[in-house]
Write an enzyme that holds these catalytic residues in place. Sequence first.
Site, PDB file in Angstrom:
ATOM      1  N   CYS C 264       0.874  -1.185   0.000  1.00  0.00           N
ATOM      2  CA  CYS C 264       0.000   0.000   0.000  1.00  0.00           C
ATOM      3  C   CYS C 264       0.904   1.226   0.000  1.00  0.00           C
ATOM      4  CB  CYS C 264      -0.942  -0.003   1.185  1.00  0.00           C
ATOM      5  SG  CYS C 264      -0.121  -0.073   2.779  1.00  0.00           S
ATOM      6  N   ARG C 269      -2.253  -0.917   5.594  1.00  0.00           N
ATOM      7  CA  ARG C 269      -3.467  -1.477   5.008  1.00  0.00           C
ATOM      8  C   ARG C 269      -3.162  -2.721   4.172  1.00  0.00           C
ATOM      9  NH1 ARG C 269      -5.571   3.462   1.887  1.00  0.00           N
ATOM     10  NH2 ARG C 269      -3.330   3.435   1.487  1.00  0.00           N
TER      11      ARG C 269
END
Lengths: 413, 413, 314, 314
Positions: C264, C269
């Site tokens: 990411c 994430r």
Amino acid sequence: MTVAVPPSDDPAQGGVVGISGPSTRVVAQRLAAGGLVAVVLVVVAGLLVGTPGQGVPAATSLAIGAALGVVFARGRFCFFCILRDLIEHRDSAPTYAILAALAVGGVGYAVVFGMFLPDPSTGRLPAQAFIGPVSWVLVAGGLCFGVGMALSGGCISALLYRMGEGYGRAPIGLLGALVGFGLGFLSWQPLYLATIVRAPEMWLPAELGYVGALVVHLGALGVLALLLMRWLPPTRPTETARPTLGAVYRRVFVWRWPALVTGALVGLIGAVAYLRVAPLGVTQQLGTLSRSVMTDAGLIGDRLNGLDAFSGCVAVVGELLVDNGWLVGAMVLGSFGVSIAGGRFRITGVTLRNGTTALLGGVLMGWGAMVALGCTVGTLLSGISAFAIAGWVFGAAVVAGVWLGIRLRLHTI
Amino acid sequence: MTVAVPPSDDPAQGGVVGISGPSTRVVAQRLAAGGLVAVVLVVVAGLLVGTPGQGVPAATSLAIGAALGVVFARGRFCFFCILRDLIEHRDSAPTYAILAALAVGGVGYAVVFGMFLPDPSTGRLPAQAFIGPVSWVLVAGGLCFGVGMALSGGCISALLYRMGEGYGRAPIGLLGALVGFGLGFLSWQPLYLATIVRAPEMWLPAELGYVGALVVHLGALGVLALLLMRWLPPTRPTETARPTLGAVYRRVFVWRWPALVTGALVGLIGAVAYLRVAPLGVTQQLGTLSRSVMTDAGLIGDRLNGLDAFSGCVAVVGELLVDNGWLVGAMVLGSFGVSIAGGRFRITGVTLRNGTTALLGGVLMGWGAMVALGCTVGTLLSGISAFAIAGWVFGAAVVAGVWLGIRLRLHTI
Amino acid sequence: MILRRPATIVATLALCLTAAAPVAAQSPAASASDAVVSADWLEQHLDDPSVRVLEVSVVPGVYDRGHIPGAVNVAWHTDLVDPVRRDIASGESIQSLLRAAGVNDDSTIVLYGDNNNWFAAWGAWVLDVYGADDVRLLDGGRVKWEADGRPLEVAPPTPAEGSFTAAEADGDLRAFLPEVLAVVEGSDQAQLVDIRGPAEFSGEIFAPEGVQELSIRAGHIPGAINVPWGQNVTEDGTFKSPDDLRALYAAVGIDGSQPIITYCRIGERASLTWFVLHRILGYDAQVYDGSWTEYGNSVGLPVENPAGTVWGGQ
Amino acid sequence: MILRRPATIVATLALCLTAAAPVAAQSPAASASDAVVSADWLEQHLDDPSVRVLEVSVVPGVYDRGHIPGAVNVAWHTDLVDPVRRDIASGESIQSLLRAAGVNDDSTIVLYGDNNNWFAAWGAWVLDVYGADDVRLLDGGRVKWEADGRPLEVAPPTPAEGSFTAAEADGDLRAFLPEVLAVVEGSDQAQLVDIRGPAEFSGEIFAPEGVQELSIRAGHIPGAINVPWGQNVTEDGTFKSPDDLRALYAAVGIDGSQPIITYCRIGERASLTWFVLHRILGYDAQVYDGSWTEYGNSVGLPVENPAGTVWGGQ
């Protein structure tokens, strides 16, 4: 009730033995109007709870703000008025409201701190508490803020609650504060790099533990209370009367609340605010607004180095309305409602001269509050309650600034 | 200070305009002795923090107990005395202390509940709060407790703080309470199976939400406050004088604290106790002691069906000293220290007659507190503050019991 | 305390569904029930001494004002990472952290946090890297727990010292830049999954508004497939069912037949998608925690930038 | 022709000093007059067909509203760099750029720009990397030219196509991350010069206000010496005398006896210091154009962070 009736400080409202007053019908109308404001606040709080992005913290901020507005207005918790009584009139009675607020606030913070951070000696600071850096910038901010208070006739929180009472200079002073915040943001970077980055965030419990810090805190306040006793005016005799509803009405809505009661309530509200939402402060929304405008205008960058890493009543990036906005708004409304209920709401006009001083004082206060990371509520009240040395330093500087302002007769311009 | 001087309720201490009093030297000695007690408490708290198995909760309980002892003693927060003033002397002023405690306690609990259990409508109950089952057993317990109060001259919490003032009947009444608890444990099983097992744990916020529950709570207290105004005595005139250290001493250590101040402090201490340790109660340690003795003697089993599943001021299994023990002990010490500091400590002797009534009253109170899962502090104060219907039911039963006791002149035996 | 929610039924159902699934997982297979616990399950196990709960939230202070009873606070920016060099915390630090939190070698560790468990998933990945046996995420995280109106407590717990022993870092779970480059250059086989939003993936923006971390190049790693992280969860923040997740990734050609590397912007994430692929679906997956802030700032690396956005200092 | 600055004397002196210096410069020695031209000199050579002037300004649009007569505009973020991957422009692109600007192999190229020649220096470095023979900077850059009240023109010139041929990139002028790491780890000998401000160097801030490019770690490359770029110039933006410059660097132990690597945040201001060290003083120096945005974002690299500032997303 065995609570004795405190004398009114306002002869126009009936004075010491004022039993006579407005008719029952007028009182009922006033109470209804004030009740309407309360209903509006409750409805808004209810709507906030269900609004995505707002929720319970926003509603709680609203409730805290309303309570603060009521207490500030009814107790005349105006730092400038209190200090002027002390410096100019040699009357220390109102000062005890500040001492009581700090004493109760300190006990409350100790209770909450002990939950959040059981061991204060680890070098960590409790989340979000206003424990700011101590440097000459803080002193400069406090002095500037104090002088600004004298010029504009009240600190930022006082302008807020007095706006709810119809004080015409208040919005002008607040506008000035917005400008002052902008100047503060512009001067932040050099001040940060020159001093603040290396300034220590001094916190009593880190050295003394909570019990030790509380003992020192209450001891210092006790000494101040003893020293100020020599300027206490004689207590005035009270009426001998059966308690009536009218007397209750006057005590609650018309006469100024006793200093100790006012102070204790302010301290309590501060502790509850810290427990549930964030330390009490009234400048975060103003700062956020000012910062947003400045950023959009390209006057300052998206990132203010260091600022976003400090805990304080500082501006939030990238938002326009923060929880603190609900608090500030509710403060004005709370003061408005209680003033109406007591028949004390009165719009006062502004002249070119006193409007100008209000504006200038606001600018000085805004700059001071920005570089000190908060005003008399955030850095002084919430900071000292949190056992931050920065709170005491700022407080001393503010008192010095007000003293200077009064000596220079700035408040009479 | 603008706080007016409250009149003393005790003519022996100088009465309404008492300026004359003990010499400065005597006062200094008293304060030193009281201070010694405070030092002992601080040292014990410090030792507790470092003791394995005790720690911060025990020390916090100690601090809460000491504060409670001081406030109970200085405000004469004795449920029986307050109710007797109301029922026998038609003086409702002291009753306002209870109302204030419940009002402030309710606000405090709402603040804390909102953190622990954001949504009260889910069918869950907030951890540990004294929300007990409502049944005729609760009513029987309350009636019995009220009659016992009349017989022994004070509820359990009053006996505790008055023990610190040298009241000779107090330890005898408390001994009776221990026996009463034992009887309660013996009768628990049939009562539980007959009724309590099916009794609902009624909790206002589950139906109305926190805001609704608080509105109903404060509304009910407000109505009571209005109704009781007709029995308020006239306020007495206060002295006109420069505030002196002597006046401060008398207000703090000699004269009875105003009802509203006392009540507000009791409510606050209750909220802090719930936030930091557990809901306020004074019978848990007594019950635990009694239960332990009974279990060791083989009179009751290891498990008391249902009891350990309820939240209330109930006995703990398998321990002899619980946090509540520090609270109860500190309460006696706190009362002792403040009585000495005010020159109010006085050992009163016991006669066979009033010793017997104290013992009998204690037994009744012990049984009542056991089956009601708490006394006037736990079930009444902490329960009503927690918006438990059980608190109101128990409170009404206690008032009825006291009324009955006074009508039967049990308190004059 | 009465739980009106039929937790066991849901759990049993989930177990059956997982068992019936037709894929052969390549790494040690994990069923959803191994990796994810429901709020009901956690509420029933709050007093279970073998379950330790850790909160890893992005926003400072949310823990202090109320957390799941018994949960220990973990600060992502100091406890889980090396604050000086850009790296995950050392095994030694993680060991002290977990011991202080009362974690033993056989404990079940349940992580949760705000913002859809972003940093809780990062924490789960870090703990997995250091050999924690039984690490799970609370389904829906803090948001769901609060939305359910479940109880919170304010005081931090004081757990007795645990005995957790950190293993050597497991390289199979973590990808470094050279491994990613080998994939880009075709010398290694793996599927790169970019979990950022489509505008970042396409190079239209350098980073979302209000985000400070960015690279001075826009776009994505050549060959990466864009599956934004939000597609892993339902509206209330809980994970989609294993079947739905399997279908979601199969639709873009990710079926566990090849190793997977997720990335990411700064790595957190990506851990959520790694958790889905590796822990829930049992695929062989690694987190490239350098992610775009490392890759896009590195000199001379190939980049795909469909939008062609050019860095001009802003 | 009136030379207000005794440039030639200084240059001659510098040459002597350099020759007399006990160090043996490893790359071809350059005198100040070779590297820097005064505004006077340039104004007198505006019509000299062998002199080609290029403007490289940071702020877009300043060229269009007025530039030194005959100067060609060069956009740093598209013309000098690869806009997709993080790299300098290819030799091919530079060749086309210079040919379009009318540059021949034997042209004297004079670069200038706004902001103390930051990007002009970067341009000079890029051109040097691709073998341009005679690249110079206008002393004081655009600011001094304007302050002197010298003429500007608005219309862009239309030079005839030049014949410049780019050489292979000269690796001796450019440092990549592995070379920097070798220095940090002690396997190579070189002096690292960090030209950022002291607050960035010490880790007090991640990047100055208003600057977007940053790393998620604060501090500097271990062993680096901090000499902020501004120390290279006088108050009016012109370079300090070679003697002063030599003394400045000697005071921190940089005397040309070891190779030098300069770096900043994204590489441009590092080029200015490189220009001073290499072109004016004749030391062996390279630009590490990955600079802090590459180094500080790279996973696992050693960092010195005296201030201890921790990245918390802000």
